[in-house]
Design an enzyme around this catalytic site. Structure first.
Site, PDB file in Angstrom:
ATOM      1  CE  LYS A   1       2.025  -4.314   8.616  1.00  0.00           C
ATOM      2  NZ  LYS A   1       1.887  -2.916   8.207  1.00  0.00           N
TER       3      LYS A   1
ATOM      4  CG  ASP B   1      -0.183  -0.177   2.524  1.00  0.00           C
ATOM      5  OD1 ASP B   1       0.406  -1.257   2.731  1.00  0.00           O
ATOM      6  OD2 ASP B   1      -0.174   0.767   3.348  1.00  0.00           O
TER       7      ASP B   1
ATOM      8  CE1 TYR C   1       2.966  -0.580  12.304  1.00  0.00           C
ATOM      9  CE2 TYR C   1       1.086   0.379  11.182  1.00  0.00           C
ATOM     10  CZ  TYR C   1       2.069  -0.581  11.257  1.00  0.00           C
ATOM     11  OH  TYR C   1       2.147  -1.541  10.293  1.00  0.00           O
TER      12      TYR C   1
END
Length: 273
Positions: free
Chosen positions: A178, A27, A147
């Site tokens: 993730k 991406d 994140y």
């Protein structure tokens, strides 16, 4: 029936059948620009599939451009979030697609990006919750890319902080998370132990050291997979690198021949149908 659909799609994210995953995010072309020349995309995809990637992650428009046969033994994850490096706030993510559109593209899963600690964290959390609701309605697996990024983050490799992020993903409805890898790497085991859902380690070693050794160390902490993009698609031999990483992720199961992987995928697809 919908829960069965999600379970079958989750199986397609682990073609070795061991609930471990090697995903290759592609991406970056939205956030940073082209990752390979336009006429090399098909070659890259076929190299990733030949090497044994369990799935690739792309935006909706890119998914539309693939040849029909290119992903016949590799799962498709459609990424729903976007931002660019040219933005006034590079940590702000917005939704640019939805679950229904991903279904029309043949997606096996969707992913959403959330930056905890960013100025727009609240909206990103709301978006994750809304997508999770749609995923439950349609039986679609959801990968949350969460994140620690933004002006409020002091140590993005802190295992306590990463454990918090994993629980954010789980509590808001994701099936996998993730996220960044803790440092020192062995403390990633704490993140895994604190996470109610499978943890996928994002990216490669921050110091640019050997990727396979890094992946081996990360998997030893209990992570359920690797999600590595830039270090793979910038490699001169992506198929060979993916093959070595697949061996790290799947162990003995990585020795499945291409024909056997194809047979596994065909069986799973037939089950969904």
């Amino acid at each position: 029936m919908l829960k069965t659909g999600k379970q079958l799609r989750l199986r397609r994210l682990s073609l070795a059948g061991d609930d471990r995953h090697l995903l290759v995010p592609l991406d970056h072309s939205v956030s940073d620009g082209p990752i390979v020349p336009a006429d090399k995309w098909d070659d890259l995809l076929r190299a990733l599939v030949a090497g044994g990637a369990d799935g690739i992650i792309v935006h909706k428009g890119r998914a539309r451009s693939f040849a029909p046969d290119v992903l016949k033994s590799c799962a498709l994850v459609v990424h729903l979030s976007a931002s660019t490096a040219c933005s006034a706030d590079v940590h702000a993510k917005v939704l640019v697609s939805d679950v229904e559109e991903a279904l029309t593209l043949g997606a096996d899963a969707v992913s959403v990006h959330v930056n905890i600690g960013s100025d727009t964290e609240a909206q990103q959390l709301a978006d994750l919750g809304a997508v999770a609701r749609s995923c439950d309605a349609w039986g679609m697996p959801l990968i949350a890319m969460v994140y620690p990024r933004g002006p409020r983050i002091e140590d993005p490799r802190d295992p306590a902080l990463l454990s918090h992020l994993a629980n954010v993903a789980a509590d808001l409805g994701a099936d996998m998370v993730k996220t960044s890898v803790a440092l020192p790497i062995e403390r990633m085991a704490e993140v895994v132990a604190n996470s109610p859902i499978p943890v996928l380690a994002a990216g490669g070693p921050p110091d640019g050291s050997d990727l396979v050794e890094y992946g081996t160390a990360v998997m030893a902490t209990g992570c359920r997979g690797l999600a590595i993009g830039r270090r793979i698609f910038s490699s001169p031999t992506p198929a060979a690198l993916v093959s070595r990483l697949s061996a790290v992720v799947h162990g003995g199961n990585s020795d499945l021949s291409h024909d056997m992987r194809m047979a596994n995928y065909s069986t799973i697809v037939a089950g969904v149908a």
